[in-house]
Each structure stands twice: as C-alpha cells, then as structure tokens.
Motif scaffolding. Sequence first.
Motif, PDB file in Angstrom:
ATOM      1  N   HIS A  33       0.848  -1.191   0.000  1.00 45.64           N
ATOM      2  CA  HIS A  33       0.000   0.000   0.000  1.00 45.64           C
ATOM      3  C   HIS A  33       0.886   1.244   0.000  1.00 45.64           C
ATOM      4  N   PRO A  34       0.656   2.191  -0.918  1.00 45.21           N
ATOM      5  CA  PRO A  34       1.511   3.379  -0.992  1.00 45.21           C
ATOM      6  C   PRO A  34       1.514   4.157   0.320  1.00 45.21           C
ATOM      7  N   ARG A  35       2.666   4.668   0.677  1.00 55.23           N
ATOM      8  CA  ARG A  35       2.819   5.479   1.877  1.00 55.23           C
ATOM      9  C   ARG A  35       2.126   6.819   1.671  1.00 55.23           C
ATOM     10  N   THR A  36       1.382   7.263   2.659  1.00 54.05           N
ATOM     11  CA  THR A  36       0.670   8.544   2.601  1.00 54.05           C
ATOM     12  C   THR A  36       1.405   9.572   3.447  1.00 54.05           C
ATOM     13  N   MET A 195      -5.001  21.937  -9.406  1.00 53.94           N
ATOM     14  CA  MET A 195      -4.854  21.056 -10.566  1.00 53.94           C
ATOM     15  C   MET A 195      -4.780  19.581 -10.152  1.00 53.94           C
ATOM     16  N   ASN A 196      -4.389  19.314  -8.895  1.00 60.27           N
ATOM     17  CA  ASN A 196      -4.042  17.944  -8.530  1.00 60.27           C
ATOM     18  C   ASN A 196      -4.879  17.297  -7.435  1.00 60.27           C
ATOM     19  N   VAL A 197      -5.564  18.064  -6.601  1.00 64.87           N
ATOM     20  CA  VAL A 197      -6.341  17.418  -5.541  1.00 64.87           C
ATOM     21  C   VAL A 197      -7.652  16.869  -6.094  1.00 64.87           C
ATOM     22  N   VAL A 217      -2.751  22.643   3.020  1.00 63.58           N
ATOM     23  CA  VAL A 217      -2.357  21.300   3.487  1.00 63.58           C
ATOM     24  C   VAL A 217      -3.043  20.264   2.617  1.00 63.58           C
ATOM     25  N   VAL A 218      -2.243  19.329   2.089  1.00 65.82           N
ATOM     26  CA  VAL A 218      -2.782  18.220   1.300  1.00 65.82           C
ATOM     27  C   VAL A 218      -2.264  16.910   1.886  1.00 65.82           C
ATOM     28  N   THR A 219      -2.999  15.837   1.646  1.00 59.51           N
ATOM     29  CA  THR A 219      -2.555  14.523   2.089  1.00 59.51           C
ATOM     30  C   THR A 219      -2.704  13.533   0.947  1.00 59.51           C
ATOM     31  N   THR A 224      -1.137   7.716  -5.639  1.00 60.53           N
ATOM     32  CA  THR A 224      -2.580   7.574  -5.408  1.00 60.53           C
ATOM     33  C   THR A 224      -3.334   8.883  -5.560  1.00 60.53           C
ATOM     34  N   GLY A 225      -2.605   9.997  -5.617  1.00 62.33           N
ATOM     35  CA  GLY A 225      -3.251  11.297  -5.741  1.00 62.33           C
ATOM     36  C   GLY A 225      -3.332  12.021  -4.410  1.00 62.33           C
TER      37      GLY A 225
END
Length: 237
Positions: A33-36, A195-197, A217-219, A224-225
Amino acid sequence: MGNFAKRSGAVLAMTAAALAAVLALGGCSGPPHPRTITLTLIRHAESEANAAGVLDTSVPGPGLTEKGRAQAEELSKQLSHNHFDGVFASSMARSQQSAAPLARELGLQVQVLPGLQEINAGWFDDKPGAMVNAPYLLAPMAWIRGDRTAAIPGSIDGDQFNEEFSAAVQQIYATGDKLPVAFAHGASIMTWTLMNVKNSREELMTEHPLPNNGRVVVTGSPGTGWKLVDWDGIRAF
C-alpha cells in the motif's frame, strides 16, 4: 468408526491449515500500500516586490522586507511544534528566507527544490501587480479547469508547470518524510493544488487567494493522488 472419524478430522484440520497458509501468502504477495504523507505548502512572507506592488518572478528575485523577516520569525514560533520532519523551499530568495527561521527552530536544513518556484510571468514580469495580476492568472485558471495547453504569454503552459512542480513534490515524497513543509509562492501553490487534488474547488483561487504566510495542506501520495485538507483555515470535506 472411531479411528475413521479421527482420521477424517485430522485430514480436515490439515486442509484448513493449508488453505489458511495459501490465503496468507496470497495476501502478502499483493502490491504494498503506498505510503501517505501530509504536505504543508506555505507562501513566503512579505517580499520587497510585494511591498513595491510589482510582479517579480525572476530567480533568485527579491528578498524579504523587514516586515517579512518578522513574519517569518513569528511563523516559525507558531509552527515549531507541528512535528515537521523536512523543510523545503524554492530556488527564490524570498522562500528560502521564509523557511530559514522554522528550519532553525526544528534543527533541520532547508532543502532547495527549483521546481517549487513561482510560475514565470513572461511578458507580465516586473510590471505593476495592479495592472497585470489578472491577465497573469488567466492561463493558470484555464489549467485548473482542464485546459493545460493555455500558456502565459512569453512563458510556460500548464503541462510544463505541472511537471516541474509535481517533480519537486515527488522529490519531497522520496525523502521518506511523513510531515514535510515546503515554502513556495502564491500562484504556484494555488495552481498546483487545484490542478491535482481530488476535491478541487476552483473558486478558492479567486475568492480566497493566499496571503503572505498563507498555508495549504494536502494529504496523499504521487501514486494515489492528493486530497485537500486545509486552505489557509478553510477546512475541506
């Protein structure tokens, strides 16, 4: 009959154990599972160009005013307990000077990533902001709406901007930091984020532009985006 029942029970038990082992191995063989991470993007404190009312996207460009230096020091005290484990800045003087006090408080080095720099203003550079800010942002607004072919006159299009800023974010992710903070610039932070969230709200760009020291702040992860968590105090849901 008693021995037969015992043998049958043993066979069933062995079969169940083997099936469980197969299922366990199958689960382990899947992709990890990709690290967040949680990434905080901060616009620099007041620059000399801000104080003069001029749009300046040159590199390294103008530094901070005395007011800006005081803002950076105050911000470092506010954020020093946020457990940031990496501090990054663009190749522009004002972002590095904004990052330095927080890095010092945390005992970390500022890592410079050119991809975090402000969107090059092309023909609008070194002009009064009151005259050129609106036309300068026409192309970035088009990028947010999906038209990445639009270009700032004398500058870049949406694909080039997104590739460069996203490459810098990928470099931040690759460090392994879980709570990195990156000091960048108003237009670049707002544009890349929207553009990316996955939960983008384009009206944030015009209705709530980032002030000096403003934060987003983004997570998520590059694979995975990203999801918007906070836009300078406006919580995203």
